[in-house]
Design a protein around this motif. Structure first.
Motif, PDB file in Angstrom:
ATOM      1  N   GLN A  48      67.945   9.793  67.451  1.00  9.26           N
ATOM      2  CA  GLN A  48      67.060  10.950  67.396  1.00  9.26           C
ATOM      3  C   GLN A  48      67.386  11.814  66.175  1.00  9.26           C
ATOM      4  N   LYS A  49      66.442  12.739  65.875  1.00 12.93           N
ATOM      5  CA  LYS A  49      66.640  13.666  64.771  1.00 12.93           C
ATOM      6  C   LYS A  49      66.904  15.067  65.313  1.00 12.93           C
ATOM      7  N   PRO A  69      67.653  17.168  70.387  1.00 12.18           N
ATOM      8  CA  PRO A  69      66.778  16.490  71.352  1.00 12.18           C
ATOM      9  C   PRO A  69      67.567  15.549  72.269  1.00 12.18           C
ATOM     10  N   VAL A 123      66.587  12.604  75.152  1.00 14.45           N
ATOM     11  CA  VAL A 123      65.542  11.819  75.809  1.00 14.45           C
ATOM     12  C   VAL A 123      66.183  11.062  76.967  1.00 14.45           C
ATOM     13  N   ASP A 153      60.946   8.567  79.609  1.00 13.55           N
ATOM     14  CA  ASP A 153      59.691   8.880  78.925  1.00 13.55           C
ATOM     15  C   ASP A 153      59.027  10.136  79.482  1.00 13.55           C
ATOM     16  N   LYS A 180      62.384  14.961  79.103  1.00 17.86           N
ATOM     17  CA  LYS A 180      63.051  15.177  77.831  1.00 17.86           C
ATOM     18  C   LYS A 180      63.519  16.636  77.751  1.00 17.86           C
ATOM     19  N   LEU A 221      64.747  19.698  74.807  1.00 20.78           N
ATOM     20  CA  LEU A 221      65.050  20.228  73.488  1.00 20.78           C
ATOM     21  C   LEU A 221      65.973  21.432  73.680  1.00 20.78           C
TER      22      LEU A 221
END
Length: 346
Positions: free
Chosen positions: A227-228, A273, A275, A278, A281, A283
């Protein structure tokens, strides 16, 4: 002998109208409009020492239809309106002023020129109207600290690619704000007696002209599971001119020099982030701010016969996490957070 056919006036007018309509239709066909509307409804509860707590609400609406004329030019009008029913504290005349309710209404217009994917040049202006109630029975628009704020802004942004990410994932922004604050209902009672020798001896001592250059940067960096994560930092400097407020000196008199304040603000924000599935999630954000206000204004307490230098200077710290839970495919967003703020006056 040649022959020239004459056209009547209505034929010429119809021809011009058709040409103008065709040109406008061609331009409108190329325009892309991306409307964004955000509505907020919050409950809020405040706690003040020796007072019963009270539950109220906060409402806000923002609309911003971005208009792209072509790949080079974009126009972004923004209109927002907000009402806060919970009590709040604002630094208006030194120390904190408790407000029962507040309203803020603003309109802004920004133009964006993008010659390529690495540069953006922005400029625009806006107008903000703030209404403040100090007491429950006060009428809207009659508040002592109601203010008007016209402003202009210029900014350049350079996109850069770092750590293998695309250029849009990192950028540096340099900008300049100019804005005026006009407290239209405020007129100091002390201005009726010029012999008091205090900082509010003039009528419009709260009105300011403000200059604010700023620098900010943001970037993405690797995080768990490919992830970013993101980081954004900014520095804001504001120079405030109080042209009608004169400096209080040790004798208790007023000098000829006007008050000048300098404000420094450092801001940082990390976003991580997570996850899990699906449809679930998270943040997570961590925000921290440091604000320093430097003022050349003093205060003379006549009752205690005490001189208080740098009366409006302060340091403020804030730190806190914020969590955005994204539930479902749509998704629904549930937000929770905490913020600790401490403000120290010398």
């Amino acid at each position: 002998m040649g022959y020239r056919k004459r056209r009547s006036g209505w034929q010429v007018a119809v021809g011009c109208a058709v040409f103008v309509f065709s040109a406008v239709a061609s331009v409108l066909h190329a325009i892309e409009i991306s409307p964004v509307i955000s509505a907020r409804l919050y409950g809020g509860q405040y706690f003040f020492q020796s007072e019963e707590s009270s539950l109220s609400g906060n409402i806000g609406v923002t609309a911003s239809p971005a208009i792209a004329f072509n790949k080079l030019w974009t126009l972004i009008p923004t209109v927002s309106s907000a009402w806060r029913g919970t009590k709040s504290v604002r630094d208006l005349v030194g120390g904190g002023t408790i407000l029962q309710q507040t309203q803020e209404h603003s309109g802004n217009l920004k133009g964006v020129f993008s010659p390529n994917k690495f540069w953006q040049f922005k400029g625009g202006g806006g107008y903000k109207w703030t209404l403040l109630k100090e007491t429950k029975d006060e009428s809207w628009g009659k508040g002592l600290f109601d203010s008007l704020k016209p402003s202009v802004n210029f900014e350049v942004e350079r996109f850069v690619g770092l750590m293998g990410y695309a250029a849009e994932d990192a950028s540096v922004r340099l900008g300049y704000d100019i804005y005026w604050l006009d407290f239209k209902n405020f007129s100091s009672l002390e201005s009726q007696n010029k012999d008091l020798g205090r900082e509010n001896a003039a009528a419009k001592t709260l009105n300011t002209l403000n200059h604010g250059p700023y620098l900010s940067a943001r970037t993405a960096f690797p995080f768990l599971g490919g992830q970013k994560a993101r980081f954004e930092g900014a520095y804001y400097f504001t120079f405030r001119n109080y042209d009608e407020q004169k400096i209080v000196v040790l004798s208790g008199d007023l000098s000829a020099d006007p008050r000048r304040d300098k404000s420094h603000i450092l801001m940082s924000n990390f976003t991580f982030p997570f996850v899990f599935t699906d449809s679930f999630k998270l943040l997570a954000e961590l925000k921290g701010n440091l604000s320093v206000n430097i003022s050349n204004q003093n205060n003379y307490d006549a009752r205690l016969t005490r001189f208080n230098p740098n009366f409006y200077a302060y340091r403020e710290y804030s730190l806190g996490p914020n969590f955005n839970f994204l539930l479902g495919g749509a998704p629904w967003i549930v937000n929770a957070g905490f913020n600790y703020v401490r403000k120290n006056y010398g």
